[in-house]
Design a protein around this motif. Structure first.
Motif, mmCIF file in Angstrom:
data_model
loop_
_atom_site.group_PDB
_atom_site.id
_atom_site.type_symbol
_atom_site.label_atom_id
_atom_site.label_comp_id
_atom_site.label_asym_id
_atom_site.label_seq_id
_atom_site.Cartn_x
_atom_site.Cartn_y
_atom_site.Cartn_z
ATOM 1 N N GLU A 160 30.381 43.881 44.611
ATOM 2 C CA GLU A 160 29.759 44.046 43.294
ATOM 3 C C GLU A 160 30.324 45.253 42.557
ATOM 4 O O GLU A 160 30.507 45.217 41.331
ATOM 5 C CB GLU A 160 28.252 44.201 43.460
ATOM 6 N N LEU A 161 30.602 46.347 43.305
ATOM 7 C CA LEU A 161 31.075 47.586 42.689
ATOM 8 C C LEU A 161 32.592 47.631 42.532
ATOM 9 O O LEU A 161 33.121 48.532 41.885
ATOM 10 C CB LEU A 161 30.606 48.781 43.522
ATOM 11 N N GLY A 162 33.282 46.683 43.148
ATOM 12 C CA GLY A 162 34.735 46.682 43.065
ATOM 13 C C GLY A 162 35.368 47.797 43.867
ATOM 14 O O GLY A 162 36.360 48.407 43.434
ATOM 15 N N VAL A 163 34.809 48.073 45.043
ATOM 16 C CA VAL A 163 35.325 49.125 45.919
ATOM 17 C C VAL A 163 35.800 48.495 47.228
ATOM 18 O O VAL A 163 35.056 47.706 47.830
ATOM 19 C CB VAL A 163 34.239 50.176 46.229
ATOM 20 N N PRO A 164 37.003 48.812 47.687
ATOM 21 C CA PRO A 164 37.479 48.237 48.943
ATOM 22 C C PRO A 164 36.547 48.588 50.109
ATOM 23 O O PRO A 164 36.078 49.721 50.219
ATOM 24 C CB PRO A 164 38.858 48.879 49.125
ATOM 25 N N CYS A 165 36.297 47.609 50.956
ATOM 26 C CA CYS A 165 35.443 47.801 52.124
ATOM 27 C C CYS A 165 36.178 47.269 53.341
ATOM 28 O O CYS A 165 36.697 46.144 53.338
ATOM 29 C CB CYS A 165 34.126 47.070 51.953
ATOM 30 N N THR A 174 36.622 43.014 50.026
ATOM 31 C CA THR A 174 36.170 43.288 51.391
ATOM 32 C C THR A 174 37.124 42.696 52.421
ATOM 33 O O THR A 174 37.587 41.557 52.281
ATOM 34 C CB THR A 174 34.757 42.722 51.614
ATOM 35 N N TYR A 175 37.378 43.479 53.466
ATOM 36 C CA TYR A 175 38.320 43.099 54.517
ATOM 37 C C TYR A 175 37.660 43.343 55.879
ATOM 38 O O TYR A 175 37.092 44.409 56.109
ATOM 39 C CB TYR A 175 39.608 43.927 54.413
#
Length: 257
Positions: A61-66, A91-92
């Motif tokens: 949702e936030l557009g941050v790599p996980c 997400t990975y």
């Protein structure tokens, strides 16, 4: 701040830690705090069925790599409401699969015989439903190796009575049990099995066994009961593993407290 080199490049890395308290709502807030307050560029996580998927959803949702791990990939995909082959944007996840766990467990069963009737102690959560999944669960692997799974259906956690399951396992000649139960539930099962005269030659169990059960409960009766059981699990990390970080040279032994 830590200084990490990758080849000829040097990176300044700051690690910020937030506690999810093993609760989905707290995990979601932790992700928002990491991004808004700590300005995290990447979120690393390892957690259980509900928390890990919450972290992954928040990062999407936030557009941050996980980046996440230590959770079977089938469970990760399903807990995120997707299907195998789904493409995530941010997400990975890298981890073994339930088929890999089944292979490791079956190999242990075969150390005490070629083919077995194996009693299944699986709950009614996502975890249990995936373990009994006809395509992604234990059955395709274990049946191909000649084992018969005695699955008596899901039970609700925390369990209060396993006596009917114990009786069925005795009737079906299940001399091995496989499970992903909590320490408390497995101790209850073993106690009631012992009282009924059923002493499994081997219990293969994942989940809490990835860490010492002394870390998940302080109850001495649970410790004593499990100490009397023949319980084994797969080991995917230990301080004795001969691996070294490609980033800073840290060994597995170096990370041991």
């Amino acid at each position: 701040m830590q200084h990490i080199r990758n080849g000829s490049r040097r990176y300044d890395v700051t690690v910020a830690v937030r506690d999810s308290r093993s609760e989905p709502a707290a995990a979601r807030q932790a992700v928002h705090d990491l991004v808004a307050t700590d300005e995290a560029h990447i979120v690393l996580t390892m957690a259980g069925t509900q928390v890990l998927s919450t972290v992954a959803d928040a990062c999407e949702e936030l557009g941050v790599p996980c980046l996440s791990t230590t959770f079977p990939w089938q469970a990760y995909v399903h807990s995120c409401g997707a299907a195998p082959g789904h493409s995530f944007q941010w997400t990975y996840h890298f981890a073994w699969g339930l088929d890999d766990v089944a292979t490791a467990f079956a190999h242990m069963w075969e150390q005490i015989g070629v083919r077995h009737a194996v009693g299944c102690l699986w709950n009614d959560d996502l975890q249990g439903s995936l373990l009994r999944h006809e395509e992604y669960g234990f059955t395709p692997v274990t049946s191909a190796r000649g084992h018969t799974l005695v699955d008596l259906g899901p039970y609700r956690e925390p369990a209060t009575d396993f006596r009917q399951r114990v009786d069925r396992m005795r009737e079906d000649g299940a001399d091995i049990v496989t499970s992903a139960a909590s320490a408390a539930d497995l101790a209850l099962f073993h106690q009631q099995a012992r009282q009924a005269g059923l002493r499994p030659r081997l219990i293969t169990c994942s989940r809490w066994l990835t860490c010492p059960h002394t870390h998940t409960t302080t109850a001495p009766d649970i410790h004593a009961e499990l100490a009397d059981a023949h319980v084994a699990t797969l080991v995917y990390w230990s301080s004795g593993h001969p691996y070294r970080s490609s980033l800073d040279g840290t060994t597995c032994a170096d990370t041991t407290p």
